[in-house]
Design an enzyme around this catalytic site. Sequence first.
Site, short mmCIF file in Angstrom:
data_model
loop_
_atom_site.label_atom_id
_atom_site.label_comp_id
_atom_site.label_asym_id
_atom_site.label_seq_id
_atom_site.Cartn_x
_atom_site.Cartn_y
_atom_site.Cartn_z
N ALA A 65 0.86 -1.17 0.00
CA ALA A 65 0.00 0.00 0.00
C ALA A 65 0.91 1.23 0.00
O ALA A 65 2.08 1.16 0.39
CB ALA A 65 -0.89 -0.01 1.23
N GLY A 109 0.73 -5.03 1.07
CA GLY A 109 -0.49 -5.13 0.26
C GLY A 109 -0.22 -5.75 -1.10
O GLY A 109 -1.14 -6.31 -1.71
N GLU A 112 -0.35 -9.36 -0.43
CA GLU A 112 -1.76 -9.69 -0.15
C GLU A 112 -2.58 -9.73 -1.44
O GLU A 112 -3.45 -10.58 -1.62
CB GLU A 112 -2.34 -8.66 0.83
CG GLU A 112 -1.69 -8.80 2.22
CD GLU A 112 -2.06 -7.66 3.16
OE1 GLU A 112 -1.89 -6.49 2.78
OE2 GLU A 112 -2.51 -7.96 4.27
N GLU A 132 4.84 -5.02 7.19
CA GLU A 132 4.05 -4.01 7.91
C GLU A 132 4.58 -3.75 9.32
O GLU A 132 4.55 -2.62 9.81
CB GLU A 132 2.58 -4.44 7.99
CG GLU A 132 1.81 -4.29 6.68
CD GLU A 132 1.89 -5.51 5.78
OE1 GLU A 132 2.77 -6.38 5.98
OE2 GLU A 132 1.06 -5.59 4.85
C1 HXC Z 1 5.04 4.47 -1.22
C2 HXC Z 1 6.98 3.52 -2.05
C3 HXC Z 1 6.63 2.27 -1.50
C4 HXC Z 1 5.39 2.18 -0.79
C5 HXC Z 1 8.53 2.07 -2.50
N1 HXC Z 1 8.16 3.35 -2.64
N2 HXC Z 1 7.62 1.39 -1.79
N3 HXC Z 1 6.20 4.61 -1.90
N4 HXC Z 1 4.65 3.31 -0.67
N5 HXC Z 1 4.95 1.03 -0.28
C6 HXC Z 1 8.88 4.41 -3.35
C7 HXC Z 1 10.06 4.89 -2.55
O1 HXC Z 1 9.68 5.82 -1.57
C8 HXC Z 1 10.91 5.52 -3.63
O2 HXC Z 1 10.38 6.80 -3.94
C9 HXC Z 1 10.66 4.60 -4.83
O3 HXC Z 1 9.43 3.93 -4.55
C10 HXC Z 1 11.74 3.56 -5.02
O4 HXC Z 1 11.91 2.87 -3.77
P1 HXC Z 1 13.31 2.66 -3.07
O5 HXC Z 1 13.04 2.40 -1.64
O6 HXC Z 1 14.24 3.76 -3.42
O7 HXC Z 1 13.81 1.33 -3.81
P2 HXC Z 1 14.79 0.19 -3.27
O8 HXC Z 1 15.95 0.82 -2.53
O9 HXC Z 1 15.06 -0.67 -4.44
O10 HXC Z 1 13.96 -0.61 -2.17
C11 HXC Z 1 12.83 -1.37 -2.58
C12 HXC Z 1 11.96 -1.74 -1.37
C13 HXC Z 1 11.63 -0.48 -0.56
C14 HXC Z 1 12.76 -2.73 -0.46
C15 HXC Z 1 10.73 -2.44 -1.91
O11 HXC Z 1 11.10 0.48 -1.46
C16 HXC Z 1 10.61 -0.71 0.51
O12 HXC Z 1 10.95 -1.25 1.58
N6 HXC Z 1 9.36 -0.30 0.27
C17 HXC Z 1 8.31 -0.39 1.26
C18 HXC Z 1 7.81 -1.81 1.39
C19 HXC Z 1 6.75 -1.90 2.47
O13 HXC Z 1 6.98 -1.61 3.63
N7 HXC Z 1 5.55 -2.30 2.07
C20 HXC Z 1 4.40 -2.46 2.99
C21 HXC Z 1 3.60 -1.21 2.97
S1 HXC Z 1 2.29 -1.29 4.15
P3 HXC Z 1 11.31 8.11 -3.99
O14 HXC Z 1 10.31 9.21 -4.21
O15 HXC Z 1 12.04 8.16 -2.71
O16 HXC Z 1 12.21 7.83 -5.17
C22 HXC Z 1 1.09 -2.18 3.41
C23 HXC Z 1 -0.15 -2.38 4.24
C24 HXC Z 1 -1.22 -3.03 3.43
O17 HXC Z 1 1.21 -2.62 2.34
C25 HXC Z 1 -2.48 -3.01 4.21
C26 HXC Z 1 -3.69 -3.10 3.32
C27 HXC Z 1 -4.00 -1.85 2.62
#
Ligand code: HXC
Length: 258
Positions: A65, A109, A112, A132
């Site tokens: 998400a 997400g 999921e 998460e």
């Molecule tokens: C918003 C995101 C994002 C996310 C990545 N980006 N994941 N933006 N929401 N979930 C954005 C980053 O901010 C960045 O933007 C760009 O995408 C590239 O990401 P990087 O982090 O620079 O890439 P990398 O170093 O290759 O790392 C990849 C990654 C990391 C390991 C996947 O991006 C990451 O940990 N992302 C978050 C994963 C996460 O926690 N997901 C769960 C979310 S909670 P900028 O602008 O800085 O370039 C969830 C709850 C669901 O999903 C519940 C139901 C709705």
Amino acid sequence: MSFATIELAREGRVGIIRLNRPQALNALCDQLVAELGSALDDLEADENIGAIILTGSEKAFAAGADIKEMQSRGFVDVLVTDFISKGWERVATCRKPVVAAVAGFALGGGCEMAMMCDIIIAAENAKFGQPEITLGIIPGAGGTQRLTRAIGKAKAMDLVLTGRMMDAAEAERSGLVARIVPAEKLMEEALAVASRIAGFSLPIVLMAKESVNRAFESSLAEGIKFERRLFHAAFATEDQKEGMAAFVEKRKPAFRHR
Ligand code: HXC
């Protein structure tokens, strides 16, 4: 209909939805989830479509998400707007089979959403996880439930409580993923699987999907009864006559689909 965060294509009887927000690794923002929902509505209503592929980019199926959208939200806001119920479960409610073609990250997400699909085909570089906990929340689109049913308590607890990722090989060993293919073969394989399904009788395919899914919603005895009713119903279709006649006559069946 034109979309900004996804692409929709049709190939034979297969609808292909590609998540397309490369700047955010396909983070599932509200707009993307809404567009995904209407694309699925289109494909579900289209009688020329028998199966659907949901995919992302080579780098990310979806990194979860959208954290930037969620960051400022509070309890009352997410409660009153019932955050996640709208649109999010649309993949799970799709009656036609959905094949997830996953390359790169399928996190939170994103994982999921892949689990709401019926078959997950993973590229060798796929990574699955429920991170998460690292953000101070828990999975909210079925992660604690579908992951546990898919891979069992030991692995689900490991992933949900540590937030670590698992690679494609571990995901396949654990039962989350149906097949692993080299990254460059991902769409070819997904299309072969989806086209094969779409070539069968649509009503029978819908019955088969519904019956397998019933295994997760019922006792064994109830599930067996449900299956039996659908099995009997299959004999009311023209496609049962065609499928069996084709076997006896040693030819390919020509299913009517409807
Ligand atoms: C918003 C995101 C994002 C996310 C990545 N980006 N994941 N933006 N929401 N979930 C954005 C980053 O901010 C960045 O933007 C760009 O995408 C590239 O990401 P990087 O982090 O620079 O890439 P990398 O170093 O290759 O790392 C990849 C990654 C990391 C390991 C996947 O991006 C990451 O940990 N992302 C978050 C994963 C996460 O926690 N997901 C769960 C979310 S909670 P900028 O602008 O800085 O370039 C969830 C709850 C669901 O999903 C519940 C139901 C709705």
